[in-house]
Design a protein around this motif. Structure first.
Motif, PDB file in Angstrom:
ATOM      1  N   LEU A   1      -2.737   7.863   4.502  1.00 40.24           N
ATOM      2  CA  LEU A   1      -2.454   7.694   3.074  1.00 40.24           C
ATOM      3  C   LEU A   1      -3.106   6.425   2.561  1.00 40.24           C
ATOM      4  N   LEU A   2      -3.773   6.540   1.416  1.00 34.25           N
ATOM      5  CA  LEU A   2      -4.368   5.389   0.739  1.00 34.25           C
ATOM      6  C   LEU A   2      -3.618   5.177  -0.577  1.00 34.25           C
ATOM      7  N   PRO A   3      -2.860   4.079  -0.706  1.00 30.73           N
ATOM      8  CA  PRO A   3      -2.141   3.818  -1.966  1.00 30.73           C
ATOM      9  C   PRO A   3      -3.120   3.455  -3.084  1.00 30.73           C
ATOM     10  N   MET A   4      -2.955   4.064  -4.240  1.00 29.75           N
ATOM     11  CA  MET A   4      -3.819   3.780  -5.387  1.00 29.75           C
ATOM     12  C   MET A   4      -2.943   3.481  -6.601  1.00 29.75           C
ATOM     13  N   HIS A   5      -3.579   3.301  -7.752  1.00 37.93           N
ATOM     14  CA  HIS A   5      -2.865   3.036  -9.015  1.00 37.93           C
ATOM     15  C   HIS A   5      -2.233   1.649  -9.016  1.00 37.93           C
TER      16      HIS A   5
ATOM     17  N   MET B   1      -2.675   8.469  -2.970  1.00 39.41           N
ATOM     18  CA  MET B   1      -1.357   8.628  -3.564  1.00 39.41           C
ATOM     19  C   MET B   1      -1.025   7.506  -4.551  1.00 39.41           C
ATOM     20  N   GLU B   2      -0.569   7.904  -5.724  1.00 35.90           N
ATOM     21  CA  GLU B   2      -0.129   6.941  -6.730  1.00 35.90           C
ATOM     22  C   GLU B   2       0.913   5.999  -6.148  1.00 35.90           C
ATOM     23  N   CYS B   3       0.730   4.694  -6.387  1.00 34.37           N
ATOM     24  CA  CYS B   3       1.662   3.705  -5.841  1.00 34.37           C
ATOM     25  C   CYS B   3       1.548   2.431  -6.676  1.00 34.37           C
ATOM     26  N   GLY B   4       2.141   2.438  -7.850  1.00 34.59           N
ATOM     27  CA  GLY B   4       2.066   1.259  -8.705  1.00 34.59           C
ATOM     28  C   GLY B   4       2.339   1.608 -10.152  1.00 34.59           C
TER      29      GLY B   4
ATOM     30  N   VAL C   1       8.121   5.198  -7.263  1.00 29.78           N
ATOM     31  CA  VAL C   1       8.183   3.881  -6.641  1.00 29.78           C
ATOM     32  C   VAL C   1       7.525   4.007  -5.273  1.00 29.78           C
ATOM     33  N   PRO C   2       7.112   2.891  -4.642  1.00 30.92           N
ATOM     34  CA  PRO C   2       6.322   2.977  -3.409  1.00 30.92           C
ATOM     35  C   PRO C   2       6.972   3.781  -2.291  1.00 30.92           C
TER      36      PRO C   2
END
Length: 370
Positions: free
Chosen positions: A311-315, A280-283, A295-296
Motif C-alpha cells: 500500500l502506498l498512502p497518497m492524498h 490509497m487515500e490517506c490525508g 482516517v489513516p
C-alpha cells in the motif's frame, strides 16, 4: 439598509459573473447529459448518490460555511512543513525511453505517472500550484518543483481522473496536457468539464461504476467510492466520483480516488484482487467529513479489504486541506500497517517505485523536514 442591499447585490452579481466566465469552474451539466445518466443506478433526482449513505451535511451551503469557518479561523499546529519538501527530479530522456518493469512516480497528493506494460498513464494529474479555482483562494503546494514538468513528460497514452474536485481535476493542468494525451478516462459527467476546456469528445470515455473498458491491452475498471462532487456552490453531486482498478497482463493496481470507508472495498477486492499495489487515500480528514474521507487507520484497513500486497498512502504531503498536522497521516498509517501486517511503501515525491518490488527500503524522509 440600502447600502447592505447594494452590497449583497454586488457580491451576488460578482459571484455569478465569476463562475460563469472564469474557465476554472468547468462546465454546467446539461439536461441532455442528465437524461443519459438516468440509466445509471447511482443517478436519481438529477444528481448522483452513494450506495450506502444519503446526502451528507457538508455538501450543502450551511455545511460548507461551517467548514470554511473552522478551516480559516481555527489554528492547528504543524499544518504545513516549515520548508519546501524534497523531491527527486526525473530525466525526461530516461522516462521517455524506459522499457523496464512497470513502475510509477508519485507527484504528491493523488497524482502519479504510471509506466505500465509500455504505456504512460497519468492518475489525477493535478499539477498546479494551488488546489482552488483561483490562486487567492488556496495555499501553495508544499514543494515548488515537480519531478518532471508537463512539457517534459513523454507522450501520454491515457489520463485517468477519479472526480472533479479542484485537488484532483485542474483546468490549467488539463490544458497543458491536452495535446500530448491520447485519451481521457473519467466517471460519468466529468467529461463535460474536459469538453469545455478544449478536449474533443472522441478523446473522452465516461464510465459508470463497475463498467470496464480495455485500452491498449490494459483493463480499466471504474469502481465505486463513497464521496461527492462539485466545483461550484450550486452543482454538488452532478458528476460521478469513483476509484479505479487497473489491470495489465502482469500487474493489478488499485487507485482509490477519494472516499470514506465502506464495505465496497471488500467487494472490489473480491472481484478484482489481489492487487500488487494499492494507491490509497490517506490525508485531509476530519471528524466533520469522515464519511467521505478515511482516517489513516481506515485507509490501511481498506488496503487489507482490497487484498493489496503493498500500500502506498497518497492524498497527503502536498496541500493543506484539513486541520491535522501534515505528517499525521503517514505516522498513523505506518503504525496501523504494522498492526495489520500490511507492507506500506513511502516514496519521496519523484522517487521510483517498481510495482511488485518487495525488497526496496523507503526512508522516513518527512522526518527531516518537520
Amino acid at each position: 439598509m440600502l447600502y447592505l442591499i447594494g452590497l449583497i447585490l454586488f457580491v451576488t452579481l460578482f459571484y455569478l459573473l465569476f463562475v460563469t466566465f472564469y474557465p476554472n469552474f468547468g462546465a454546467n451539466i446539461s439536461k441532455e447529459r442528465k437524461q443519459l445518466y438516468r440509466q445509471s443506478t447511482q443517478f436519481n433526482d438529477g444528481i448522483f448518490h452513494n450506495k450506502t449513505m444519503h446526502q451528507f451535511s457538508h455538501a450543502n451551503v450551511i455545511g460548507k460555511l461551517k467548514i470554511a469557518y473552522k478551516f480559516y479561523f481555527k489554528k492547528s499546529p504543524k499544518c504545513t512543513p516549515q520548508h519546501n519538501l524534497p523531491i527527486k527530479k526525473l530525466d525526461p530522456v530516461e522516462v521517455e525511453n524506459y522499457q523496464g518493469p512497470s513502475r510509477l512516480f508519485w507527484y504528491g497528493h493523488s497524482a502519479f505517472l504510471l509506466q505500465i506494460d509500455g504505456k504512460n498513464i497519468l492518475l489525477d494529474p493535478m499539477l498546479a500550484k494551488v488546489a482552488a479555482p483561483h490562486k487567492w483562494l488556496g495555499s501553495n503546494r508544499y514543494h515548488i518543483e515537480l519531478p518532471l514538468e508537463i512539457e517534459d513528460l513523454p507522450p501520454i497514452n491515457a489520463v485517468i481522473f477519479s472526480h472533479d474536485h479542484y485537488d484532483h481535476l485542474d483546468y490549467k493542468s488539463v490544458r497543458r496536457l491536452k495535446d500530448k494525451t491520447e485519451h481521457f478516462f473519467v466517471p460519468l459527467g466529468v467529461g463535460a468539464h474536459l469538453e469545455a476546456w478544449g478536449i474533443t469528445k472522441e478523446k473522452i470515455t465516461e464510465l459508470d461504476w463497475w463498467q470496464t473498458i480495455t485500452y491498449k491491452g490494459l483493463e480499466l475498471i471504474c469502481t465505486p467510492a463513497q464521496h461527492f462532487s462539485g466545483r461550484k456552490v450550486t452543482n454538488n453531486m452532478e458528476t460521478l466520483w469513483c476509484s479505479w482498478s487497473i489491470i495489465s497482463p502482469k500487474e493489478r493496481i488499485f487507485f482509490s480516488g477519494d472516499g470514506g470507508y465502506t464495505d465496497q472495498f471488500k467487494e472490489i477486492g473480491n472481484k478484482f484482487g489481489p492487487f500488487d499495489l494499492a494507491l490509497m487515500e490517506c490525508g485531509q480528514y476530519d471528524e466533520m467529513w469522515r464519511n467521505v474521507h478515511m482516517v489513516p487507520e481506515e485507509s490501511i484497513q481498506a488496503g487489507v479489504d482490497v487484498q493489496a500486497k503493498q500500500l502506498l498512502p497518497m492524498h497527503w504531503a502536498t496541500f493543506r486541506l484539513a486541520l491535522h498536522s501534515w505528517t499525521d497521516p503517514i505516522e498513523r498509517a505506518k503504525k496501523k500497517a504494522e498492526e495489520l501486517n500490511l507492507p506500506i511503501i513511502t516514496p519521496m515525491i519523484g522517487e521510483e517505485v517498481i510495482i511488485g518490488d518487495t525488497k526496496k527500503h523507503y526512508s522516513q524522509w518527512w522526518k527531516s523536514v518537520e
